[in-house]
Design an enzyme around this catalytic site. Sequence first.
Site, PDB file in Angstrom:
ATOM      1  N   HIS A 157      27.466 -16.475   1.871  1.00 59.00           N
ATOM      2  CA  HIS A 157      26.431 -17.041   2.736  1.00 59.00           C
ATOM      3  C   HIS A 157      26.720 -16.599   4.165  1.00 59.00           C
ATOM      4  O   HIS A 157      27.746 -16.957   4.744  1.00 59.00           O
ATOM      5  CB  HIS A 157      26.417 -18.569   2.647  1.00 59.00           C
ATOM      6  N   CYS A 158      25.822 -15.817   4.736  1.00 57.96           N
ATOM      7  CA  CYS A 158      26.000 -15.268   6.078  1.00 57.96           C
ATOM      8  C   CYS A 158      25.380 -16.221   7.092  1.00 57.96           C
ATOM      9  O   CYS A 158      24.160 -16.462   7.067  1.00 57.96           O
ATOM     10  CB  CYS A 158      25.357 -13.883   6.169  1.00 57.96           C
ATOM     11  N   ARG A 159      26.205 -16.734   7.981  1.00 57.21           N
ATOM     12  CA  ARG A 159      25.702 -17.656   9.000  1.00 57.21           C
ATOM     13  C   ARG A 159      24.948 -16.921  10.103  1.00 57.21           C
ATOM     14  O   ARG A 159      24.120 -17.530  10.795  1.00 57.21           O
ATOM     15  CB  ARG A 159      26.865 -18.448   9.593  1.00 57.21           C
ATOM     16  N   ASN A 193      21.676 -16.793   8.532  1.00 54.13           N
ATOM     17  CA  ASN A 193      21.226 -18.097   8.046  1.00 54.13           C
ATOM     18  C   ASN A 193      20.629 -17.964   6.649  1.00 54.13           C
ATOM     19  O   ASN A 193      19.678 -18.651   6.285  1.00 54.13           O
ATOM     20  CB  ASN A 193      20.199 -18.714   9.001  1.00 54.13           C
TER      21      ASN A 193
END
Length: 718
Positions: free
Chosen positions: A203-205, A208
Site C-alpha cells: 500500500h503506497c501512501r 493513497n
Amino acid sequence: MVRKHGWQLPAHKFQVVAITVFCLLSVAYYAFFAPFVGGRIWEYILLGVYSPVALIVFVLYVRCTAINPADPGIMSKFERGASRGGDLPTAKDISRKFDETGSHLQSSPSVASRTSTLPNSSVKGSVGDAQRVEAAKRKSCFNPLAICCGVFVYEDCRSKEETDEQQGDREEALFCTLCNAEVRKFSKHCRSCDKCVDCFDHHCRWLNNCVGRKNYMTFISLMAVSLLWLLIEAGVGIAVIVRVFVNKKDMETEIVNRLGNGFSRAPFATVVGLCTAVSMLALFPLGELFFFHMLLIKKGITTYEYVVAMRAMSEAPAGASIDEEIPNVLYSPSGSATTGFSGGSSLGLPYKGAWCTPPRVFVDYQDEVIPHLDPRMVPSTVDPDAAETAERGNKIPKRPVKISAWKLAKLNSNEATRAAARARASSSVLRPIENRHLHDDELSSRSGTISVVSSVSTEANGATLSREIRNNDPMLSHCRNSYAPSQGSRDEYDTGTHSMSSLSSPSHVHETVTLSPLPQHHTAGHRFTAAAASNSSRPPLNQATNHMIHSTFDEKIMQKGNHADPLLLPAPAASLLRDVRRTSVVWDQEAGRYISVPATTSEPRTRFSSQNQPIPSSHMGNTQNPRPVGHPPQDSSSGRAPPPTQQQQGERLMYTGESIFFGGPLVNIPNRDGLRHDGDSGREGQDRMTLTLPREARFKRDTTSNQLPVFAPVGTRK
C-alpha cells in the site's frame, strides 16, 4: 469504508505532499531554471526535453492512483455503487442467497423440486451478474468522455503467461471473511483500503492507493520516469547555481530583465538552491526503491512476501531458518490440552486460539503465536483467556520492516515465498475454499435428489411424509439446530441428502441396496419399488399402501445413519447405478468435529462389476422381499434364503457397542411392535422400535467420564 481508488477522499498527507512538491518543482523549472541556463537555444532545448517528461509523470501518477486494484471477486461492489443501487448484487448478497437456498433445501424438500430444473442456479446467477457488469462496461466504451478517462483508469495489460497463471490461481481460490467474497490465491486484504487487492504488493501512501497486479507496471513506469524528471530538475538547478556564483553581473541583469526589480541575486539563489536540494533528496530514496523493485522482479516475489520473510527472520530463534516447520502436535479431541493451543493451520503453523464447548467454535487471531505456551501439552489448569488478556495488555507492536535492497539481494526467494504461504495459511481473514466448489456441485445434485422425495410425498400424503422426514432424521435436525448452513452442516447434510438419493428412481433402489457394503436390516427396497412401479398402472394408492410407503421410507431414512455417502459411477443412459464408499471416521482439527473420509472405492466397484453374478446368501437377506407387491415372482432355483438371524445381524454390523452416530447398531432391542403380523415382526419391528426410542436412549453417556463413546475406524479393528 471501502476505497475504490487513491483519489477518493480523505486524501493521505503524503499524497498531498507529493502533489504539492511536483507542482512547485515544475513551476520553479519554468520560472527559475530553464530561462537562466544561458542562451535561448539551451532554454528551448531544456524546455523541449523537460515538458514531455513532466507530462508523462503527471499522467502516470494520475493513472496509478485512479486504477482500482481490487480483486475481481469484489468488483461487483464498486459496480453496484456506480449504478446507485442498481440490480447488480454484491458478493455479500450472493453469499446470503447461497446460504438461504441451502437452508430452504434443508427444511423443505418441496422447494427443491421446483428448483431442481435449475441445479446450478447459484452459479448461473453469478455468471449472469458478471455478464451484466461486462455489458455495462461495453456500453460505457462508446462514450467519448469514457475513452479519454480510460487512459487513466484502465488496468495494465498482461501477457498470455500471466493470464494463464491467473486462470490457474482460480483453482486455489480463497475466501475473504471481511469482503465476504471469493478472491484469488495471491490476493490480500488491505486494511487501509478495506478491500482485497489482486496480487497485493504494498500500500503506497504517496499514491493513497494499493499497488497490485492491475497497476504494478504503471507504478514501475512512474518510478522510472520520475527518476528521469528529478535528474533533469537537479541537473539544471546545479547548472543555474553555478552561474549565479560564477557570472554574478550577467545573472543580476538577467534576473532583473526576466523577473523584475523585486528579485535580486540572493533570493533567486535561495529559491534555486531549495528546489535543487528537494530534487536531490527525493532522487536518492526513489532510486533505491526503483532498484529494490528491480530485484523483486528478478527474484519473482512481491514486497509483501519480502516483508513477511524479513519479519519471520527477525522473530525466528538464532540459527533457525524461516522455512523450518514447527512440529505439529496432534491433540486428542477429548484432551484438555486443546483448550490452550491448536495447530489448526493447513501448513502446520500454530496460532493462538481458544476452544469452546463443544469444540466446534474456534476463534483465531491473525499472525499471532502464543508466546506463553510451548509446543508441548499444557495442563488444563491454565486459563488461556486470562493469559490472552494479560498478553494483549502487554503486547508489543510489530516493528516495521525497512526496505533494503542489500537485504533483498541476500534473501532467498524460495524462503520468502514459503514464508508468505505460511502467513496466508495462518490468516484468519483469508480461508481456503477448495470445498466450496465441491459444495456447489453437491448442492446441484441435492436439488435433483430432493425433488424426487417431494414428488413421492405429493403422491402419498406429502405433508405427513415430509413431517416424518424432519422428525425422524436426526442428522438433518442436528445440522439445523447446531450449525450454520455455510460451515458446520455440510458434511452431515451431505450424508442425509445422499441417503435419499437412492430413491431417485424406483428401478435403482434394489441395485443400491444390493451394492451397499453395510448390511440392510429390512426389505424396504422391494416394497417401495413395487409400490412405485405399480402406481402408474393402478388407481390411486389406498390408505394401506400409503402406510406401507411411509414405513419403508422411514426405514430408509434410518439407514443413513449407518451408511456412507453414495458414489455416482459412470453408467449408460438406460441405467444409472449408484455405488457406496466405505468411510472412516476421523477427527478434523480445523473443523473441531468428527468427519467421514473415504477409505476405499475398490470394494463397491468390484461389487458393481459382479452385480449380475449369483448373490450370496449373506446378501440375499438384504434383497429378498417377503411381501412383494406387483413384482414378478422369482424362480425357486434362485437361491431364496430365509432372513438372517439376530446373531448374523450382529456379526455384520460395523460397530458392536452403542454409537454416537445416529442410533448405533440395532441389536438387543426388544420387539414391542405387536400390531404387525409375523411376516414383518422380525427386523422391521426392531427398526420401528429404534425410531420410537428417545434421543437420550440412543445417545448414552458414560457414567464415569460423562463423555460420549468414541470408536476407532473399522480398518483398525482386528
